[in-house]
Design an enzyme around this catalytic site. Sequence first.
Site, short mmCIF file in Angstrom:
data_model
loop_
_atom_site.label_atom_id
_atom_site.label_comp_id
_atom_site.label_asym_id
_atom_site.label_seq_id
_atom_site.Cartn_x
_atom_site.Cartn_y
_atom_site.Cartn_z
N HIS A 15 30.42 7.69 -20.35
CA HIS A 15 30.91 6.46 -19.70
C HIS A 15 31.67 5.58 -20.69
O HIS A 15 31.07 4.75 -21.37
CB HIS A 15 29.73 5.68 -19.13
CG HIS A 15 28.90 6.47 -18.16
ND1 HIS A 15 28.01 7.45 -18.55
CD2 HIS A 15 28.83 6.40 -16.80
CE1 HIS A 15 27.43 7.96 -17.47
NE2 HIS A 15 27.90 7.34 -16.40
N PRO A 38 18.11 4.00 -15.61
CA PRO A 38 17.76 3.57 -14.26
C PRO A 38 18.08 2.07 -14.16
O PRO A 38 17.43 1.25 -14.82
CB PRO A 38 16.25 3.85 -14.18
CG PRO A 38 15.98 4.85 -15.27
CD PRO A 38 16.94 4.49 -16.36
N HIS A 66 34.76 4.45 -15.38
CA HIS A 66 33.31 4.22 -15.43
C HIS A 66 32.56 5.38 -16.07
O HIS A 66 31.81 5.18 -17.01
CB HIS A 66 32.74 3.97 -14.02
CG HIS A 66 31.25 4.09 -13.97
ND1 HIS A 66 30.41 3.03 -14.18
CD2 HIS A 66 30.44 5.19 -13.80
CE1 HIS A 66 29.16 3.45 -14.13
NE2 HIS A 66 29.16 4.75 -13.90
N GLU A 102 5.69 -6.26 -7.84
CA GLU A 102 5.06 -5.11 -8.49
C GLU A 102 6.01 -4.41 -9.45
O GLU A 102 5.62 -3.98 -10.55
CB GLU A 102 4.56 -4.10 -7.45
CG GLU A 102 3.48 -4.62 -6.52
CD GLU A 102 4.03 -5.39 -5.32
OE1 GLU A 102 5.27 -5.45 -5.15
OE2 GLU A 102 3.21 -5.94 -4.54
N HIS A 127 -1.93 0.75 4.00
CA HIS A 127 -2.54 0.37 2.72
C HIS A 127 -3.37 1.49 2.10
O HIS A 127 -3.88 1.33 1.00
CB HIS A 127 -3.42 -0.87 2.92
CG HIS A 127 -2.64 -2.14 3.01
ND1 HIS A 127 -1.59 -2.30 3.89
CD2 HIS A 127 -2.73 -3.31 2.33
CE1 HIS A 127 -1.08 -3.51 3.75
NE2 HIS A 127 -1.75 -4.14 2.80
C1 LIG Z 1 18.65 3.05 -10.22
C2 LIG Z 1 19.98 3.69 -10.44
N1 LIG Z 1 20.76 3.99 -9.40
C3 LIG Z 1 21.93 4.60 -9.58
C4 LIG Z 1 22.37 4.93 -10.83
C5 LIG Z 1 23.67 5.66 -11.02
N2 LIG Z 1 24.66 4.73 -11.62
C6 LIG Z 1 24.89 4.68 -12.92
S1 LIG Z 1 25.97 3.50 -13.35
C7 LIG Z 1 26.19 3.04 -11.73
C8 LIG Z 1 27.12 1.95 -11.36
C9 LIG Z 1 26.87 0.77 -12.19
O1 LIG Z 1 27.84 -0.18 -12.01
P1 LIG Z 1 28.00 -1.27 -13.10
O2 LIG Z 1 26.71 -1.73 -13.57
O3 LIG Z 1 28.93 -2.28 -12.57
O4 LIG Z 1 28.65 -0.49 -14.32
P2 LIG Z 1 30.19 -0.39 -14.71
O5 LIG Z 1 30.83 0.55 -13.75
O6 LIG Z 1 30.75 -1.75 -14.61
O7 LIG Z 1 30.13 0.15 -16.08
C10 LIG Z 1 25.39 3.81 -10.90
C11 LIG Z 1 25.34 3.67 -9.45
C12 LIG Z 1 21.52 4.59 -11.91
N3 LIG Z 1 21.85 4.87 -13.16
N4 LIG Z 1 20.37 3.94 -11.70
#
Ligand SMILES: Cc1ncc(C[n+]2csc(CCOP(=O)(O)OP(=O)(O)O)c2C)c(N)n1
Length: 672
Positions: A41, A131, A272, A421, A483
């Site tokens: 990235h 994540p 990205h 949580e 629950h």
């Molecule tokens: C919980 C989770 N869902 C989905 C992803 C997959 N994912 C990685 S980066 C991203 C988009 C993030 O966008 P942003 O924070 O704006 O990053 P930018 O493109 O600006 O670098 C996604 C959906 C992930 N890493 N974690």
Amino acid sequence: MLQAVPSTAIPRHTAAVGHNDMANAIRALAMDAVQQANSGHPGMPMGMADVATVLFSRFLKFDPQNPTWPDRDRFVLSAGHGSMLLYALLYLTGYPDMTLDELKKFRQLGARTAGHPEHGHAAGIETTTGPLGQGIANAVGMALAERLLAAQFGGELTDHYTYVIAGDGCLMEGISHEAISLAGHLKLNKLIVLFDDNGISIDGPTSLTVSDDQLARFKASGWAVTAIDGHDPEAIAGAIAAAQKSDKPSLIACRTVIGYGAPTKAGTASTHGSPLGADEIKGAREKLGWPHAPFEIPDAILKAWRDVGAAGAARQQAWSKRFAALPAEQRAEWERRFRGDLPAAMDKVVAEYKAKLVADKPKWATRKSSQMALEVINTVVPETIGGSADLTGSNNTKTASLAPVKPGDFSGRYVYYGVREHAMAAAMNGIALHGGFIPYGGTFLVFTDYCRPSIRLSALMEQRVVYVMTHDSIGLGEDGPTHQPVEHLAALRAIPNLLVLRPADAVETAEAWQVALKQKNRPSVLALTRQDLAAVRLTDSAENLVARGGYELAAADGTARVTLLATGSEVGIALAARDLLQKDGIPTRVVSMPSFELFEEQDEAYQEAVLGPGTVRVAVEAGIRQGWDRYLGAKGAFVGMTGFGASGPYEQLYRHFGITPEAVAAAAKQRL
Ligand SMILES: Cc1ncc(C[n+]2csc(CCOP(=O)(O)OP(=O)(O)O)c2C)c(N)n1
Ligand SMILES: [Mg+2]
């Protein structure tokens, strides 16, 4: 060349090399490493290079030669996909772990430079991120731990900031809401979030899906907020300096261009998560004025960065002097806590407490047994930080010696996490990662689902976090199937490096706590009952039998033909089934199995002996069968749940679902 810096900032830049050179070094390393790996990235590191350069060169308190210095500022890259930003910074500032060679091996097997930052792979990676949203919530825990430590040991030793870089994705995640709400409430004013406000995520412009006013959102949660041009070094420095003085946590929305410098792709989602390509990289080199070869950082620029890294040594040494001047006893206590060793008194008080339980044979729910064990433990283990997600009275997590943590007052040891949580679990990871504390927190076992992503990261990061999960089966009764956990024990046992402990009575619960606290490198889940249970451990044992994972609780009268295996509340059912079978002349033994994971760490001969070779095995647990078959042998049976529970008094539910001594005895007989 940099302009005058605000008075609170630490001027460290080298006059000959300007901000742009230093930021471009990050951009170049990011695009080149991603290109070489053919994966990764580049957009985020290129966009946030200016912010990161200002933060690291003018504000961040760190010493690459002493990366675990307890009073360092914490830097959390919540937008973990931008890992090359962190790796480049660690290399440039001179962390010994992060060599140029490691950058060249970005994303390759065995490299420290994993696809996403992994805590433990290299010094300077404060937490595992990727994540989205976890990092910002970890940072809340780190910032909380900083205040708690300052309250316990004084501000001379603990006085650092927690900085976070979070992207659109982190702020879209639900966990961010819980985390910022908690931080705002507690007034964690040394938490500073730099939001990469680039308006882009994977699917394209964020306008496709979100129109939140982030400033208003954070402000409503009690944060100080400001928006700046994330490519203007002075604006960045001014905002960080102001944030440092705030009495609230701070959000700095940094308007940036993703993939900054890429001639045709900058500002678009295409930067990205894919290599820019040779032509685009060539164009970026021209546009940025970076004529150097891939992975080549000119000496003067590298030196400027290394000077930034070296500048922290003086502060680290000043801290060490202050530390050395402490009374020996206080120093030893601090060191013990940062090593993660428990006080010597713990084993002694637990042994005495166990002896008393064996004598008293209390008929307590294991959630109550947990509280009683904690009453003993919390008085001699000052590093525990308790809490619950709004179920304090149900989880029994608060003990008499723990005062509440309050907004701006961190003298207590009990956190009212609220109905949050997920953030509770992630914050506990942050507290554990910070060092000096052992966090534990409670909710209902069924809501491990609400914090599972963070529990998984506790396990992946090898952090000592204790999850106190009560109401662990249909035994909770009237609250009904929403629950009542059914698949949760199996689902938690599926997570590697997580201890799942389901004790059967007060003695086992005390032992389970002792085991959980001794795990320096793994989290534990304690699965505890709502309903009262009779004592099953009737003789005192110096050995912690829960630590064996499984053990023979009741021997057979005669040569055993049946082995009954059970956990927690079903151990009592197994013992009653044993009575029925023995009455019918069938010698039967009972094995308590509080932890599969610990049992599997025993040697084969022990496991074999406990499982009872040649006997018919029947397991009983008020959950699903998954996971049990490995212990049952070809002829074995399982008595438990096959679907969701129901609402009703728990004794009726056990009968309704056929989890009874009679059913267990019948299953055994059928197989003899
Ligand atoms: C919980 C989770 N869902 C989905 C992803 C997959 N994912 C990685 S980066 C991203 C988009 C993030 O966008 P942003 O924070 O704006 O990053 P930018 O493109 O600006 O670098 C996604 C959906 C992930 N890493 N974690
Ligand atoms: Mg974005």
